[in-house]
Design a protein around this motif. Structure first.
Motif, PDB file in Angstrom:
ATOM      1  N   ASP A   6      -9.536  -8.414   1.635  1.00 38.70           N
ATOM      2  CA  ASP A   6      -8.193  -7.920   1.393  1.00 38.70           C
ATOM      3  C   ASP A   6      -7.690  -8.539   0.096  1.00 38.70           C
ATOM      4  N   ARG A   7      -7.567  -7.705  -0.947  1.00 38.28           N
ATOM      5  CA  ARG A   7      -7.232  -8.298  -2.242  1.00 38.28           C
ATOM      6  C   ARG A   7      -5.784  -8.777  -2.316  1.00 38.28           C
ATOM      7  N   HIS A   8      -4.992  -8.483  -1.299  1.00 42.59           N
ATOM      8  CA  HIS A   8      -3.612  -8.977  -1.313  1.00 42.59           C
ATOM      9  C   HIS A   8      -3.427 -10.224  -0.451  1.00 42.59           C
ATOM     10  N   ILE A  13     -10.916 -13.922  -2.883  1.00 45.58           N
ATOM     11  CA  ILE A  13     -11.841 -12.891  -2.428  1.00 45.58           C
ATOM     12  C   ILE A  13     -13.185 -13.504  -1.991  1.00 45.58           C
ATOM     13  N   ILE A  47     -15.190  -5.282  -5.696  1.00 46.35           N
ATOM     14  CA  ILE A  47     -14.806  -6.626  -6.131  1.00 46.35           C
ATOM     15  C   ILE A  47     -15.775  -7.026  -7.241  1.00 46.35           C
TER      16      ILE A  47
END
Lengths: 466, 466
Positions: A6-8, A13, A47
């Motif tokens: 989840d990049r938030h 990461i 990613i």
């Protein structure tokens, strides 16, 4: 294999990916199964490849994943059932924990594993005199930034010092730094991009491994033998990898004490030419050597080789002075990076060094140190042999012997604790943190009664703890 | 738009991409046309996004491309016909060229644009005394590495010094460094990944911009006003970007001389909370301030704010001593990175500072400096006003006035050359290198006859060159 990031989320990461793979392995087992390639996983999860590399490296570090050069990453056998160490155990933290250990060791414990000379060996008279002289005479020395490249006068003196090593470097090719680690850091930042491949010697200088992990590069170990890096293995790995650089500690190698031979030096340079990589030659033990041996920088003429050394091991670790001799084309950028990250090194420290180099006291100091180390080395080799310890090679000088006790490692560590002796964490000398029976011994501490008793107690006559 | 890169070529991918786009623009023109998004181009060419960011940034730096926050990168109008400066002109090199200029200036030229006090202001007696005392008394001080975090005694003294600023930091939260730039470098490496967004003040500290470019992060300028960062602009840009951190120079800001007000400090912290970013508060001019004003670190209690300061501006730039006060959760990693990149700072320098802090001479020194700067500031403001120069704000202290001559910039630069006065390169204070009529003047040099003549010659009475 379903993985999610989840990049938030708050956590990085790479860490998320590591945890995700870890959970998958713990639920599904499947030792020996191949993990997706770095490129594929990066594309699938959208990613960066660096994040994947980082995650895989963390998993390798904690033993859940094995890397097989050329063929990828595989789930380790038994990974699902092995209890896992905490997340804290990244390659970087392994190293810094090791360093912390050395620095925070009880003051009274004998630092048999450390990388510096005992305080009792330090001679303060000349250094104190030089410090007082600079303080008295030089207004600029105590107040001003040094020049970006370091004082011209000092660089000229270093140019002179490199001459007996057959290294021709003009003062314009020399960049002053705040010690060997700072030199390495500047070079790593100048030369490496995340994801690059770097070859190091194995065993080798573990602070460097941590630094390379910090820069997110792939670190591959080339076995270090008694005459230098293992050329056959180097050649084999060059067929698979295109390293950006190879780091070599030529003389009185840390931790093995071995010294590069001319033949190996020549072969390493041939391979560097053929496979187009840069060599960083770390020569911080240079001034412990009486009769100069072949340097890579001497053979190569500072074209592919970047040379570094420092005064921390001989004169003082407190003042922080080292230097790099580089190919002319690299100097400007090196100094640029140095300026951006530190403005300049200490002018005071540079002027103190100028004083000691000019009045001859540094030369005399190193002569005394060599004689003393040479004497200690002879004693150490005899002492170890007598009780059945094996040495990797008989060093011609320097501080280190890489030695193996006839006693099992675990019993040995326990015995060290009893004698209040601090050993260095041997697995850290290997980029893959392999367990090893070898120990780095600092011979300058080996005539201490505690060290003598410790060595004798762990002899081939059986472990006889008091 | 057909672009190509060759991952086996000798030159870096980013540079190839830059050249490729440059050729395309020069052949096709098309000012105003939007360039592919970073993500799309990275995917198309199968290269990292960082390489694309780097290439775009280089093109922005040489004026071929414009960045419009939130909407992407566009070919600049007239880009095809503009003669291009050489490749050397990357953002990083712009900065280091500026720094080189300051360092390599003719010794006799008046450094009216520099960021340090004149040598004539430096008082050597106390410092010399402390140096001699450490050299005489402390064997460990002249020989040993410092501890990884810095000497406990020094960190406790700094804890005391932070108390009047209402900053509560335990000694365990303080990490010693080798000066302000080193502090920034450690923080940048700990906190930022390539591609991250960082907000800086514009104008602001240009060495930092270069450092951020080195780390491959996107740098976005928030206008700096007389009371601190422009809150409206900050809020507007926060709607578009999610910065990882915001760098603020609270007191006697470089280059404007302005000081953050409590109201702005409070708003900045509210926004930091709302948009979840970290603040680096650079307070290296702290000891020039007589009556403490509000610090971000004081309001926030070192939760989101990381505070840094140094002794380079007041005591000595030669010994290289600075420090970071950080949230407890960040200290270990900060020290880890410090160890890997430099082992430790100079124990000698730390002990000299301990001596001066303990015997009260550092306190007295800063009292004298404040009185002197305050006097010089009053003279400077009068002097500038008399001849029609405009000041951005009337600083309450510190070294800098941000001022604008009634004379055109080009004539002003020419005049400076005639008077042998070194000015600082003003455009570098802006992260987008905008041209500006403002100049940073160091008031400590402004009573020099050359400076007086230069200011008077460039008055609103017309330029009267001799």
């Amino acid at each position: 294999m379903k993985l999610q990031v989840d990049r938030h989320a708050a956590s990085p990461i790479a860490q998320q990916l590591e945890e995700s793979i870890r959970h998958w392995i713990q639920e599904n087992g499947a030792g020996g199964r191949r993990l997706p390639s770095i490129r594929r996983l990066a594309a699938e999860l959208d990613i960066s490849r660096n994040a994947v590399i980082d995650a895989y490296e963390r998993l390798v570090a904690i033993g859940l994943v094995r890397s097989r050069p050329g063929s990828g990453f595989f789930i380790a056998d038994g990974a699902a059932v092995t209890p896992q160490p905490s997340l804290a155990s990244t390659p970087l933290q392994e190293v810094t924990n090791g360093l912390w250990g050395l620095f925070s060791a009880n003051e009274h414990s004998l630092k048999l594993g450390c990388g510096w000379l005992p305080n009792a060996w330090r001679e303060s008279e000349d250094l104190t005199h030089a410090i007082r002289q600079v303080a008295r005479k030089s207004q600029s020395g105590i107040f001003e930034y040094s020049t970006p490249q370091g004082l011209q006068e000092l660089r000229s003196l270093i140019q002179e010092r490199l001459r007996p090593l057959a290294i021709s470097a003009s003062a314009e090719q020399i960049v002053m730094t705040s010690g060997g680690s700072h030199s390495l850091d500047l070079l790593v930042r100048m030369l490496l991009e995340p994801g690059d491949v770097v070859f190091v010697e194995s065993p080798g200088y573990y602070n460097l491994f941590g630094l390379l992990h910090l820069q997110r590069v792939r670190v591959i170990g080339i076995p270090r033998l008694a005459d230098g890096p293992d050329i056959n293995r180097l050649e084999a790995l060059l067929a698979e990898y295109r390293p950006r650089l190879f780091y070599v500690n030529s003389v009185f190698h840390n931790p093995t004490g071995s010294t590069l031979t001319p033949a190996i030096a020549h072969r390493v340079l041939q391979l560097a030419e053929q496979y187009d990589f840069t060599i960083v030659e770390d020569d911080i033990y240079a001034d412990f050597q009486h009769t100069p041996t072949t340097r890579l920088a001497a053979l190569d003429g500072l074209k592919r080789v970047i040379y570094l050394s420092s005064f921390s091991k001989t004169l003082t670790s407190s003042l922080r002075v080292g230097f790099i001799a580089a190919p002319p084309s690299l100097v400007q950028r090196l100094v640029d990076i140095k300026m951006l990250t530190s403005i300049s090194s200490s002018r005071f420290a540079e002027q103190v060094l100028i004083t000691l180099l000019q009045n001859g006291s540094y030369r005399k100091l190193t002569e005394r140190l060599r004689a003393r180390l040479s004497n200690q080395m002879a004693l150490a080799l005899t002492q170890l042999k007598q009780v059945g310890w094996v040495v990797f090679t008989e060093p011609a000088g320097g501080m280190f012997v890489w030695a193996k006790s006839p006693v099992e490692k675990e019993a040995l560590m326990e015995s060290a604790r009893r004698f209040d002796i601090m050993l260095s964490p041997s697995h850290l000398f290997f980029p893959d943190n392999q367990t090893t029976p070898w120990l780095r011994l600092n011979i300058a501490y080996l005539q201490d009664p505690r060290a003598k008793a410790f060595i004798a107690a762990n002899s081939d006559q059986g472990n006889t703890p008091k």
